[in-house]
Enzyme design. Structure first.
Site: not given
Ligand code: PBG
Length: 327
Positions: A194, A247, A312
């Site tokens: 991350k 990510k 999303y």
């Protein structure tokens, strides 16, 4: 002219074009994030993420139902509590916002894969992902709190937990806690690599989790580094992570490719809030075609080697796959 050695490109009819696709997509590989808050009757659009909403527990099922009807089979839940404190105690409260949301969804959608984000940053009043020892995050004091949070999510009915805090040793701590309490079958999807990224901006607005002081560079990765991602991924694998997540996605396709080539576990990529917001904003300004840009971005992530995409745009992508726009 030498006809035998003349280089040729495949002439593509639509059927042939689909036949020779190297990357195959399926709605099965998609996970859609949701933001849940306290209260009742809330469905509020998130300003920096048009088309995404803050739900309360009672309105959440309707939102999830729409996604399920589009073909999405998995959700990732983020909680936004009313009360925050220094240790983030709302994160592991039995009646916490995520725990209640999980219980509601579990009864309404028995088949749905419910994944929960395990982190303290939405629950701490300072906005960091762990407890503070004066100004810095105390890694080891944070571990049992993350483990308790994961356990409480699983007790509420979560199918998988996703620790996003980046503390060292948290996968092992969570694994041990789940195993000791009879949940050894529950997988951990770790945010293994991350990066400290500017692309989390809209999320931090949505989750109210921007650190009050300082930043997350102490525990999130430096975008200069790719080998370090392999180290992080290796550590999480050894600690017992079942799925390895990278990510953000688009700026880290090289890292996704490396992990996919070398790790022996499924790879997930998180196309984060800023990636979504960029396409939305450009499309709204009339600068690009939203649907085409959404499809192409998702494709690139799978082409880089990801098995799973958290996005999303999951509902719209599932529909695009259904229609054959991508596939
Ligand atoms: C931390 C967390 C963040 C995101 C997911 N989990 C934010 C951060 O590290 O600041 C970002 C997701 C996104 O931007 O869509 N709990």
């Amino acid at each position: 002219m030498d006809l035998i050695n003349r280089p040729r490109r495949l002439r593509r009819t639509p059927v042939l074009r689909r036949m020779v696709r190297e990357t195959r997509l399926s709605p099965d590989a998609l996970i859609l994030p949701f933001f849940v808050m306290e209260g009742k009757g809330i469905k509020q659009e998130i300003a920096s993420m048009p088309g995404q909403y803050h739900y309360s527990c009672d309105t959440l099922p309707a939102g999830v139902e729409q996604a399920v009807n589009s073909g999405v089979g998995a959700v990732l839940l983020f909680g936004i509590p009313d009360e925050k404190d220094a240790t983030g105690s709302g994160a592991w409260a039995d009646e916490g916002v995520v725990q209640r949301a999980v219980r509601t969804l579990r009864t309404r959608f028995p088949e749905l894969l419910i994944v929960t984000d395990v982190c303290l940053c939405e629950y701490t009043d300072h906005g960091h992902c762990g407890v503070l020892d004066s100004e810095t995050v105390d890694n080891d004091k944070t571990l049992p709190l993350l483990a308790s949070t994961a356990l409480s999510h699983v007790r509420a009915g979560a199918d998988m937990v996703a620790p996003s805090d980046m503390m060292d040793g948290r996968v092992a701590a969570i694994r041990e806690m789940l195993d000791q309490n009879g949940h050894s079958h529950i997988p951990v999807m770790s945010y293994a690599a991350k990066y400290a990224s500017a692309f989390y901006g809209p999320f931090r607005e949505a989750a109210g989790s921007a650190p009050g002081k300082g930043d997350r560079k102490g525990y999130q990765m430096d975008p200069h580094n790719a080998k370090e991602a392999m180290l992080e991924v290796g550590l999480d694998s050894v600690e017992g992570a079942d799925i390895l997540m990278i990510k953000p996605a688009l700026s880290y396709l090289d890292v996704i490719r490396q992990v996919a080539d070398q790790a022996l576990r499924p790879v997930a990529a998180y196309s984060v809030s800023g990636e979504y917001a960029m396409i939305k904003a450009a499309a709204r300004a009339g600068y690009l075609d939203e649907h085409a840009a959404m499809c192409e971005s998702a494709l690139s992530v799978f082409r880089a080697g990801a098995d799973i995409l958290i996005t999303y745009y999951a509902s719209e992508l599932a529909q695009a796959m259904e229609r054959g726009d991508i596939g």
